[in-house]
Design a protein around this motif. Structure first.
Motif, PDB file in Angstrom:
ATOM      1  N   ASP A  38      77.408  55.836  37.752  1.00 47.45           N
ATOM      2  CA  ASP A  38      78.142  56.509  38.827  1.00 47.45           C
ATOM      3  C   ASP A  38      78.440  55.430  39.854  1.00 47.45           C
ATOM      4  OD1 ASP A  38      79.180  58.191  40.788  1.00 47.45           O
ATOM      5  OD2 ASP A  38      77.203  58.674  41.586  1.00 47.45           O
ATOM      6  N   GLU A  45      75.950  49.958  42.323  1.00 47.55           N
ATOM      7  CA  GLU A  45      77.148  50.017  41.501  1.00 47.55           C
ATOM      8  C   GLU A  45      78.295  50.504  42.355  1.00 47.55           C
ATOM      9  OE1 GLU A  45      74.429  51.280  39.412  1.00 47.55           O
ATOM     10  OE2 GLU A  45      73.967  52.862  40.826  1.00 47.55           O
ATOM     11  N   TRP A  79      77.947  60.876  38.358  1.00 45.80           N
ATOM     12  CA  TRP A  79      76.511  61.112  38.202  1.00 45.80           C
ATOM     13  C   TRP A  79      76.192  62.172  37.151  1.00 45.80           C
ATOM     14  CZ3 TRP A  79      72.124  58.796  39.044  1.00 45.80           C
ATOM     15  CH2 TRP A  79      70.934  59.507  39.184  1.00 45.80           C
ATOM     16  N   SER A  96      72.117  53.528  36.787  1.00 50.32           N
ATOM     17  CA  SER A  96      72.748  54.077  37.976  1.00 50.32           C
ATOM     18  C   SER A  96      71.711  54.320  39.068  1.00 50.32           C
ATOM     19  CB  SER A  96      73.445  55.392  37.597  1.00 50.32           C
ATOM     20  OG  SER A  96      74.581  55.599  38.386  1.00 50.32           O
ATOM     21  N   ALA A  97      70.822  53.351  39.257  1.00 47.56           N
ATOM     22  CA  ALA A  97      69.735  53.523  40.229  1.00 47.56           C
ATOM     23  C   ALA A  97      68.974  54.817  39.930  1.00 47.56           C
ATOM     24  CB  ALA A  97      70.261  53.509  41.662  1.00 47.56           C
ATOM     25  N   SER A  99      66.082  57.114  39.244  1.00 46.28           N
ATOM     26  CA  SER A  99      64.634  57.128  39.441  1.00 46.28           C
ATOM     27  C   SER A  99      63.947  57.765  38.244  1.00 46.28           C
ATOM     28  CB  SER A  99      64.287  57.905  40.714  1.00 46.28           C
ATOM     29  OG  SER A  99      64.911  57.308  41.816  1.00 46.28           O
ATOM     30  N   GLN A 143      73.212  63.775  47.707  1.00 47.18           N
ATOM     31  CA  GLN A 143      73.973  63.806  46.463  1.00 47.18           C
ATOM     32  C   GLN A 143      73.289  64.785  45.524  1.00 47.18           C
ATOM     33  OE1 GLN A 143      74.595  60.071  44.389  1.00 47.18           O
ATOM     34  NE2 GLN A 143      75.958  61.047  42.910  1.00 47.18           N
ATOM     35  N   GLY A 145      71.647  66.674  42.622  1.00 52.67           N
ATOM     36  CA  GLY A 145      70.969  66.230  41.403  1.00 52.67           C
ATOM     37  C   GLY A 145      70.246  64.908  41.530  1.00 52.67           C
ATOM     38  N   THR A 146      70.069  64.433  42.763  1.00 54.04           N
ATOM     39  CA  THR A 146      69.336  63.181  42.957  1.00 54.04           C
ATOM     40  C   THR A 146      67.958  63.460  43.563  1.00 54.04           C
ATOM     41  OG1 THR A 146      70.189  62.852  45.198  1.00 54.04           O
ATOM     42  CG2 THR A 146      71.455  61.884  43.383  1.00 54.04           C
ATOM     43  N   THR A 147      67.132  62.435  43.596  1.00 58.70           N
ATOM     44  CA  THR A 147      65.804  62.597  44.170  1.00 58.70           C
ATOM     45  C   THR A 147      65.896  62.839  45.685  1.00 58.70           C
ATOM     46  OG1 THR A 147      65.670  60.174  44.157  1.00 58.70           O
ATOM     47  CG2 THR A 147      64.503  61.343  42.423  1.00 58.70           C
ATOM     48  N   ASP A 187      68.596  56.825  48.691  1.00 62.15           N
ATOM     49  CA  ASP A 187      67.714  55.692  48.380  1.00 62.15           C
ATOM     50  C   ASP A 187      67.802  54.606  49.462  1.00 62.15           C
ATOM     51  OD1 ASP A 187      67.530  57.202  46.124  1.00 62.15           O
ATOM     52  OD2 ASP A 187      68.043  55.616  44.717  1.00 62.15           O
ATOM     53  N   GLU A 214      59.423  55.350  44.328  1.00 62.26           N
ATOM     54  CA  GLU A 214      60.193  55.646  43.124  1.00 62.26           C
ATOM     55  C   GLU A 214      60.490  54.330  42.404  1.00 62.26           C
ATOM     56  OE1 GLU A 214      63.674  58.058  44.012  1.00 62.26           O
ATOM     57  OE2 GLU A 214      62.576  59.187  45.532  1.00 62.26           O
ATOM     58  N   TYR A 216      63.320  52.637  39.431  1.00 60.68           N
ATOM     59  CA  TYR A 216      64.513  52.855  38.619  1.00 60.68           C
ATOM     60  C   TYR A 216      64.269  52.436  37.176  1.00 60.68           C
ATOM     61  CZ  TYR A 216      67.095  52.845  43.119  1.00 60.68           C
ATOM     62  OH  TYR A 216      67.559  53.083  44.389  1.00 60.68           O
TER      63      TYR A 216
END
Ligand code: ARG
Length: 256
Positions: A38, A45, A79, A96-97, A99, A143, A145-147, A187, A214, A216
């Motif tokens: 992503d 990225e 993502w 994609s970073a 975690s 974002q 769906g991210t941590t 992050d 965390e 990656y």
């Protein structure tokens, strides 16, 4: 005579189908490994105006492939689409970073960890917020769906009205800059990068002791042991020969 022609043609067709079929199944085992990302998460990225992908993860993936003896084609997918595509095998891997989490480990196999991270809160410089809890009742951009979303949900509940989910992190940051949300949780590496890009002195970062460390990892479809081994081999090699350090320091300064 005509019959023979048709027969030969069908045989040729069948044969080429079989060959391309093999090539496809071969991805990760000699063929080109299709990697998704992503590309809206600098400095890990990003995509330039010319479509070219750059960033820490991109350089790292290319170096891993070179050292691991395989070819990669890295493409921007977004993502959620990237996660889906690796799950169903349309892409061989994702960098994609991402975690490493227990939930994700049920769906993917992860490479060895390649980067340490944690969440950070980004707020306007004049904000009184000192911890995540202080954001109670406020609008928080994450974002989806991210941590970042997960830590906010853990503190305020999954149905918290103040969470605003975005398809990508830059969209959340835009809304913070425009005052449509009061904070963004993402992050640390990315928050620090945006602090450099946003108007000087207008924003600040806030740490929260409840944010857990965390790491990656690169994901592959669950069970793709062969590709995972190649990736881990490449990663090990570039850690040993100094390539990892060189890429790290280009983006993040001296490595301790
Ligand atoms: N590390 C976080 C996670 O795994 C955020 C990653 C987002 N990456 C991206 N390229 N948008 O959930």
């Amino acid at each position: 005579m005509k019959k023979w022609g048709v027969l030969i043609l069908s045989l040729v067709l069948l044969f080429s189908l079989a060959v391309t079929g093999c090539a496809k199944n071969d991805a990760g085992a000699g063929g080109i490994v299709k990697v998704g990302t992503d590309a809206a998460y600098p400095p890990f990225e990003k995509q330039g105006g010319d479509g070219k992908l750059t960033g820490f993860d991109i350089e790292l993936m290319n170096a891993i492939a070179k050292a691991g003896g395989f070819e990669v084609d890295i493409q921007h997918a977004g993502w959620d689409p990237m996660l889906d595509a690796v799950k169903n095998g349309k892409l061989d891997a994702g960098i994609s970073a991402i975690s490493i989490t227990d939930d994700r480990k049920k769906v993917y196999d992860f490479s060895d960890p390649y980067f340490d991270a944690k969440q950070l809160i980004l707020v306007p410089a004049n904000s009184s917020v000192k911890s995540l809890k202080d954001l109670k009742g406020k609008r928080i951009g994450v974002q989806t769906g991210t941590t970042g979303e997960i830590v906010v949900q853990k503190t305020f509940g999954k149905t918290y009205q103040g969470i605003k989910g975005y398809d990508d992190t830059p969209a959340a940051i835009d809304d913070l800059a425009n005052g449509r949300v009061d904070a963004v949780v993402a992050d640390n590496g990315v928050v620090l990068e945006y602090l450099k890009k946003l108007p000087a002195g207008k924003f600040k970062k806030v740490e929260d002791p409840s944010f857990e460390p965390e790491q990656y990892g690169i994901i592959v479809k669950k069970g793709n042991k062969e590709l995972l081994k190649k990736i881990n081999n490449g990663l090990k090699k570039i850690r040993e020969d100094g390539t990892y350090k060189k890429i790290y320091e280009k983006y993040f300064g001296p490595m301790q």
